[in-house]
Enzyme design. Structure first.
Site, PDB file in Angstrom:
ATOM      1  N   GLU A 163      36.990  64.285  20.035  1.00  0.00           N
ATOM      2  CA  GLU A 163      36.361  63.938  21.451  1.00  0.00           C
ATOM      3  C   GLU A 163      36.606  62.355  20.930  1.00  0.00           C
ATOM      4  OE1 GLU A 163      33.715  65.465  23.316  1.00  0.00           O
ATOM      5  OE2 GLU A 163      34.004  63.943  24.371  1.00  0.00           O
ATOM      6  N   ASP A 164      36.303  61.607  19.750  1.00  0.00           N
ATOM      7  CA  ASP A 164      35.864  60.481  19.538  1.00  0.00           C
ATOM      8  C   ASP A 164      37.121  59.398  19.000  1.00  0.00           C
ATOM      9  OD1 ASP A 164      33.310  60.823  20.768  1.00  0.00           O
ATOM     10  OD2 ASP A 164      32.371  60.693  19.082  1.00  0.00           O
TER      11      ASP A 164
END
Ligand code: MN
Length: 503
Positions: free
Chosen positions: A73-74
């Site tokens: 996600e990051d």
């Protein structure tokens, strides 16, 4: 890394330990330069979440996936990359958590809530470990929420109270549910939280002497009677659950008997019953307050015997009796069942598995009627349950407010369709009657197929029964308007003067 291994009471094989270390290094590298709102390095978060997770569920793949849960996600890391480094199982778990994280806010609050829940349940029914990771993630975020803006705190806390805490409860993870509830309640309703906390402390201070005496007395009596037990501890009621209970008791805290409960951990199930007998021999029980969750566990797997007795001075005490394993199950829920080993083989999920099977069936039913999704979900999964028995002693768990109709369909769909009457506790009852905890229900069948009617829908509370009734009505009532029309026409035409009659 040291902290993680120190605070997880589990001996990891060297190979597993190496994999966890690799995950930590990998995450640290990937999250380099990222900071949390509190100022600490971002990687602290997934490592802390993994520590929380490992304390109730020390499974290596799940711990690794928790350490890596924010990575795709990051950061730049791809799913393929993760799969290559850590294998398919871990990469899939991370994927599951990432998908859960993509929450899209729709225009109405309800829709957003429903959409989230739907996602959560789908993910959970596929692999419960995804939900365990999500809950550990949320618990760590709740513990460190103070760094965020007030507005964000409110949003996250109410989401936790509405969604995550009930799910933790449904999975039987009492320790997480309690903590999630109290942390979010404190933010959502600080005034109520503080008032309840103060009331609890004042009341407990008054009872403190009695509590200590009772604990001593109990342990002496058990020794005297020759029962070996692990320990007697006390537990104080949680603030959130107390505040909910107070609403039902006109805010009168003196009416609540389990502010402080004494807990006896025994060495065997048989000893639980022996201890119950001994307690009732020495202290007068409050009538109607014995609950045997060993014989009839709660749907989330919780087992224990609860009783309430008067002490020598007339003060009321709740006593909870359970074995070590029952206690572990109460704290760790589904995770305890998964992990307890029997004869060298990991024990399969039992309670949880039935729940997942139910969940899948229920999701299919729900797909046809999305507008009932939220209502059905609230009623079926989050409301308190009652246990109702067949004359043979099979237990069905139903939501509070369920009727004989719900029960019949829960036993078997054919039984529902053929039902014409019922007996509750041996007495003739209406099929629309509401059931109570522990009722024994006998369904009376009609020889020919009975006819579910629209009225049944009013008395049916479970989506299972409702969808079966609806299905019946659709299949059998499709001609109803036509039939009415035909009947009416005949009636009318026979009453008309002859010259109006059609030839
Ligand atoms: Mn996270």
């Amino acid at each position: 890394m040291q902290d993680l291994f120190k605070s997880i009471p589990h001996k990891f094989p060297a190979k597993d330990k190496a994999l966890i270390e690799k995950a930590i290094e990998f995450a640290t590298k990937a999250h380099t330069g990222q900071k949390r709102k509190s100022g600490e390095d971002f990687v602290q978060h997934p490592i802390s979440a993994a520590t929380i997770l490992g304390q109730i569920f020390p499974d290596t793949a799940t711990i690794c996936a928790t350490i890596l849960h924010d990575i795709t996600e990051d950061t730049e890391t791809s799913h393929e990359n993760l799969e290559k480094e850590f294998g398919e199982e871990i990469a899939k778990l991370v994927d599951g958590v990432t998908k859960l994280g993509h929450v899209r806010l729709r225009n109405s609050k309800d829709e957003y809530y429903v959409e989230n829940l739907r996602k959560m349940f789908i993910a959970t029914s596929q692999d419960v470990r995804v939900m365990l990771i999500k809950l550990a993630d949320r618990l760590h975020n709740m513990r460190t929420l103070h760094a965020l803006s007030d507005e964000k705190q409110q949003k996250i806390a109410s989401e936790t109270l509405e969604m995550y805490a009930p799910i933790a409860g449904r999975l039987g993870i009492g320790s997480w549910k309690d903590e999630l509830e109290d942390l979010s309640f404190q933010i959502v309703s600080p005034k109520e939280y503080n008032e309840t906390k103060e009331a609890l402390q004042t009341e407990l201070a008054k009872r403190d002497k009695n509590i200590k005496e009772m604990q001593k007395e109990l342990s002496q009596i058990l020794k005297l009677e020759g029962i070996k037990f692990e320990e007697i501890t006390g537990r104080t009621k949680r603030i959130y659950s107390l505040s909910k209970k107070l609403l039902r008791y006109e805010n009168d805290i003196t009416k609540i008997y389990d502010l402080h409960a004494l807990r006896i951990i025994t060495r065997s199930t048989g000893d639980c019953y022996a201890v119950l007998g001994i307690i009732h021999k020495h202290f007068n029980p409050v009538p109607g307050r014995v609950k045997d969750f060993i014989a009839t566990p709660k749907p989330n797997g919780y087992q224990s015997i609860h009783t309430t007795v008067f002490d020598k001075s007339g003060e009321v005490f709740e006593v909870q009796i359970r074995t070590d394993l029952m206690h572990e199950t109460a704290e760790r829920g589904i995770a305890a069942h998964w992990f307890y080993e029997e004869k060298g083989k990991p024990k399969q999920l039992e309670k949880g598995q039935t729940w997942f099977a139910e969940l899948r069936a229920w999701q299919e039913e729900m797909a046809a009627h999305p507008e009932e999704f939220l209502e059905g979900l609230k009623v079926d999964f989050f409301k308190d349950r009652i246990f109702v028995l067949t004359p043979k002693g099979d237990v069905k768990d139903l939501p509070v407010g369920a009727s004989v109709i719900d029960f019949a369909f829960a036993v078997h769909s054919d039984l529902g369709y053929q039902m014409m009457g019922a007996k509750i506790g041996g007495k003739i009852a209406k099929i629309t009657d509401e059931l109570k905890q522990g009722d024994v229900v006998e369904i009376l069948k009609s020889k020919k197929a009975a006819t579910p009617s629209r009225d049944w829908l009013l008395a049916a509370k479970t989506s299972h029964a409702r969808s079966l009734i609806r299905k019946y009505l659709q299949e059998n009532d499709k001609g109803i308007f036509q039939r009415v029309r035909e009947l009416k026409l005949q009636d009318i035409s026979s009453s008309l003067p002859t010259f109006f009659r059609k030839k």
